[in-house]
Motif scaffolding. Structure first.
Motif, PDB file in Angstrom:
ATOM      1  N   GLU A  18     -10.039 -33.318  16.170  1.00 49.38           N
ATOM      2  CA  GLU A  18      -9.267 -34.381  15.533  1.00 49.38           C
ATOM      3  C   GLU A  18      -9.267 -34.211  14.012  1.00 49.38           C
ATOM      4  O   GLU A  18     -10.322 -34.081  13.396  1.00 49.38           O
ATOM      5  N   ARG A  19      -8.078 -34.194  13.413  1.00 43.97           N
ATOM      6  CA  ARG A  19      -7.980 -34.144  11.955  1.00 43.97           C
ATOM      7  C   ARG A  19      -8.400 -35.497  11.399  1.00 43.97           C
ATOM      8  O   ARG A  19      -7.921 -36.538  11.837  1.00 43.97           O
ATOM      9  N   VAL A  20      -9.280 -35.488  10.412  1.00 40.08           N
ATOM     10  CA  VAL A  20      -9.771 -36.726   9.817  1.00 40.08           C
ATOM     11  C   VAL A  20      -8.696 -37.381   8.949  1.00 40.08           C
ATOM     12  O   VAL A  20      -8.561 -38.595   8.923  1.00 40.08           O
ATOM     13  N   PHE A  21      -7.907 -36.569   8.261  1.00 43.67           N
ATOM     14  CA  PHE A  21      -6.849 -37.069   7.384  1.00 43.67           C
ATOM     15  C   PHE A  21      -5.508 -36.491   7.840  1.00 43.67           C
ATOM     16  O   PHE A  21      -4.960 -35.591   7.214  1.00 43.67           O
ATOM     17  N   CYS A  38      -7.873 -30.008   6.052  1.00 43.78           N
ATOM     18  CA  CYS A  38      -8.704 -29.042   6.769  1.00 43.78           C
ATOM     19  C   CYS A  38     -10.042 -29.628   7.218  1.00 43.78           C
ATOM     20  O   CYS A  38     -10.968 -28.890   7.516  1.00 43.78           O
ATOM     21  N   ILE A  39     -10.143 -30.951   7.268  1.00 41.21           N
ATOM     22  CA  ILE A  39     -11.378 -31.604   7.715  1.00 41.21           C
ATOM     23  C   ILE A  39     -11.149 -32.144   9.125  1.00 41.21           C
ATOM     24  O   ILE A  39     -10.187 -32.873   9.373  1.00 41.21           O
ATOM     25  N   PRO A  61     -18.025 -17.612   9.715  1.00 45.51           N
ATOM     26  CA  PRO A  61     -17.316 -17.347   8.461  1.00 45.51           C
ATOM     27  C   PRO A  61     -15.999 -18.113   8.310  1.00 45.51           C
ATOM     28  O   PRO A  61     -15.501 -18.279   7.196  1.00 45.51           O
ATOM     29  N   ALA A  62     -15.440 -18.630   9.388  1.00 47.67           N
ATOM     30  CA  ALA A  62     -14.184 -19.387   9.306  1.00 47.67           C
ATOM     31  C   ALA A  62     -14.416 -20.851   8.946  1.00 47.67           C
ATOM     32  O   ALA A  62     -13.465 -21.592   8.743  1.00 47.67           O
ATOM     33  N   VAL A  63     -15.679 -21.259   8.857  1.00 49.94           N
ATOM     34  CA  VAL A  63     -16.023 -22.662   8.595  1.00 49.94           C
ATOM     35  C   VAL A  63     -16.614 -22.778   7.192  1.00 49.94           C
ATOM     36  O   VAL A  63     -17.577 -22.084   6.860  1.00 49.94           O
ATOM     37  N   GLU A  64     -16.027 -23.657   6.389  1.00 51.17           N
ATOM     38  CA  GLU A  64     -16.533 -23.892   5.027  1.00 51.17           C
ATOM     39  C   GLU A  64     -17.873 -24.620   5.079  1.00 51.17           C
ATOM     40  O   GLU A  64     -18.823 -24.251   4.418  1.00 51.17           O
ATOM     41  N   TYR A  65     -17.930 -25.701   5.824  1.00 52.33           N
ATOM     42  CA  TYR A  65     -19.184 -26.417   6.043  1.00 52.33           C
ATOM     43  C   TYR A  65     -19.068 -27.233   7.318  1.00 52.33           C
ATOM     44  O   TYR A  65     -17.967 -27.530   7.775  1.00 52.33           O
TER      45      TYR A  65
END
Length: 75
Positions: A18-21, A38-39, A61-65
């Motif tokens: 689910e996209r948060v925004f 992208c969150i 590596p595809a995940v920022e955090y």
């Protein structure tokens, strides 16, 4: 990459992403930011230790955090 994310989705039983925004558009290429579009929140089929899931995703590596989505309640 995307293949490694798919494996994590399968390993942890991700049933919904689910996209948060949802009303935010992706940043224009070259802006230098990821942007709110992208969150995501992942919903899992079965219970897992959320700290372990976040740690596994954050190592991709595809995940920022990645961090648990704790829900606070007031009593």
């Amino acid at each position: 990459g995307i293949g490694s994310l798919q494996r994590l989705f399968e390993d942890y039983g991700v049933r919904q992403i689910e996209r948060v925004f949802p009303d935010h558009s992706r940043p224009i290429s070259g802006e230098g930011g990821v942007g709110l579009a992208c969150i995501y929140v992942l919903h899992l089929e079965t219970p897992h230790a959320v700290e372990a899931v976040a740690r596994a995703f954050s190592q991709d590596p595809a995940v920022e955090y990645a961090e648990p989505n704790y829900i606070a309640t007031l009593h």
